[in-house]
Write an enzyme that holds these catalytic residues in place. Structure first.
Site, PDB file in Angstrom:
ATOM      1  N   ALA A  52       0.820  -1.213   0.000  1.00 41.56           N
ATOM      2  CA  ALA A  52       0.000   0.000   0.000  1.00 41.56           C
ATOM      3  C   ALA A  52       0.854   1.263   0.000  1.00 41.56           C
ATOM      4  O   ALA A  52       0.684   2.149  -0.846  1.00 41.56           O
ATOM      5  CB  ALA A  52      -0.929  -0.022   1.213  1.00 41.56           C
ATOM      6  N   LYS A  54       7.577  -4.469   4.853  1.00 39.14           N
ATOM      7  CA  LYS A  54       7.335  -4.536   6.282  1.00 39.14           C
ATOM      8  C   LYS A  54       8.668  -4.779   7.003  1.00 39.14           C
ATOM      9  O   LYS A  54       9.641  -5.258   6.411  1.00 39.14           O
ATOM     10  CB  LYS A  54       6.342  -5.660   6.594  1.00 39.14           C
ATOM     11  CG  LYS A  54       4.959  -5.403   6.014  1.00 39.14           C
ATOM     12  CD  LYS A  54       4.358  -4.113   6.579  1.00 39.14           C
ATOM     13  CE  LYS A  54       3.052  -3.732   5.903  1.00 39.14           C
ATOM     14  NZ  LYS A  54       2.008  -4.717   6.129  1.00 39.14           N
ATOM     15  N   LYS A  98       5.165   8.780  16.222  1.00 41.60           N
ATOM     16  CA  LYS A  98       4.540   7.939  15.190  1.00 41.60           C
ATOM     17  C   LYS A  98       4.364   6.512  15.693  1.00 41.60           C
ATOM     18  O   LYS A  98       3.369   5.851  15.396  1.00 41.60           O
ATOM     19  CB  LYS A  98       5.415   7.949  13.923  1.00 41.60           C
ATOM     20  CG  LYS A  98       4.905   7.045  12.792  1.00 41.60           C
ATOM     21  CD  LYS A  98       3.523   7.472  12.307  1.00 41.60           C
ATOM     22  CE  LYS A  98       3.155   6.882  10.955  1.00 41.60           C
ATOM     23  NZ  LYS A  98       3.145   5.424  10.915  1.00 41.60           N
TER      24      LYS A  98
END
Length: 320
Positions: free
Chosen positions: A18, A78, A198
């Site tokens: 994504a 990832k 974050k």
């Protein structure tokens, strides 16, 4: 990437999920030569934002030798797939260049630095004599909410910032290129604290959406919000023990921000669970638990989430 680079450059994107596809779309829209790196052939990518859909051409490379050194590499795999990108990184940065690490976590430079340029050749056990410079590793915090609909197809929901990068001279050329591609880039003078802030969004929204099977709206429900605050307060304590400058107000601000995201916004971990892919729990919640234990901090809520995530995650794979 050298200071002052302008015009069209070649950008290799490793990890066309994504986030990788969303960034590739922005760079291709700005006229850059985008190379999609991986096993799955792609000649075009499609990005939908709101009611607008655009298609952009990309080149596909199945192996690093088909590309060679490039000005900029975007690493968007990832965390647990970083090792599988080692050969790509070593070749793509063999003449220098920059790597934008568009991954979660708080240790992007430590994780990726050994795989870049001459260091990457050494990591692979290859003679690096005569290799180019080590390359520049630029960590990035990704705030673009991107949902992968199909291979090469994403839906994005943008906010007032897309990426946060260090406010250093070394990172400036990459930040300029990204801003020139229409991305809202924030340059942080205290990137360590920004990275931990974050991390707060990742260790709260990702596990809870993945475990409930629901999108971010679930965080507005009172019992879930209370759990999220316990998770966030534990993470703040760990962050400060690691040298960040966060307060309880940051935990509240993060939860409020998550609760006001556009309806239907999703998380990477929920998308991975829906698709039957390994979850990124060890690099996120696992980091909080390990560091909490190191500093003697009670991280009971995060430990419970980690146990549940470990139980539902498929076995980790070497490649994405």
């Amino acid at each position: 990437m050298s200071p002052g680079v302008t015009g069209r450059v070649t950008v290799a994107v490793v990890g066309m999920g994504a986030v990788g596809t969303a960034l590739a779309g922005a760079l291709a829209a700005a006229g850059h030569d985008v190379v999609a790196c991986g096993r799955r052939p792609l000649s075009n990518i499609e990005v939908t934002e709101g009611d607008s859909t655009a298609t952009y051409p990309v080149r596909w490379a199945a192996a690093p030798g088909e590309v060679g050194p490039v000005a900029l590499t975007v690493l968007a795999t990832k965390i647990h797939d970083t090792g599988g990108a080692a050969e790509w990184l070593a070749v793509l940065t063999s003449a220098g260049g920059s790597v934008l690490v568009a991954q979660n976590g708080v240790d992007q430079v430590e994780r990726v630095g050994p795989l870049v340029g001459a260091a990457g050749e050494h990591h692979r056990g290859t003679d690096s004599a005569g290799a180019g410079s080590a390359g520049t590793v630029v960590p990035a915090l990704v705030y673009v909410n991107a949902e992968r609909v199909a291979p090469g197809v994403v839906r994005t929901r943008r906010s007032d910032r897309d990426l946060v990068v260090p406010g250093t001279d070394e990172a400036a050329p990459v930040a300029d290129l990204l801003a020139g591609a229409g991305l809202a880039v924030e340059r942080s003078a205290d990137f360590a604290t920004a990275a931990w802030r974050k991390m707060l969004t990742n260790v709260s929204a990702n596990p809870i959406t993945a475990l409930t099977g629901r999108r971010v709206e679930v965080l507005a429900e009172q019992p879930v919000a209370e759990l999220a605050m316990r998770v966030l307060r534990e993470a703040v304590a760990v962050a400060n023990a690691e040298g960040a400058q966060l307060t309880d107000a940051d935990a509240h601000e993060v939860l409020t921000w998550l609760q006001t995201l556009a309806p239907g916004s999703t998380t990477s971990m929920l998308q991975d669970r829906d698709a039957g892919r390994p979850l990124e729990h060890d690099g996120l919640t696992g980091t909080i638990v390990r560091l909490g234990d190191r500093h003697g901090i009670d991280v009971g809520a995060n430990r419970t989430l980690l146990s549940l995530l470990s139980a539902v995650s498929p076995g980790a794979s070497a490649t994405r």
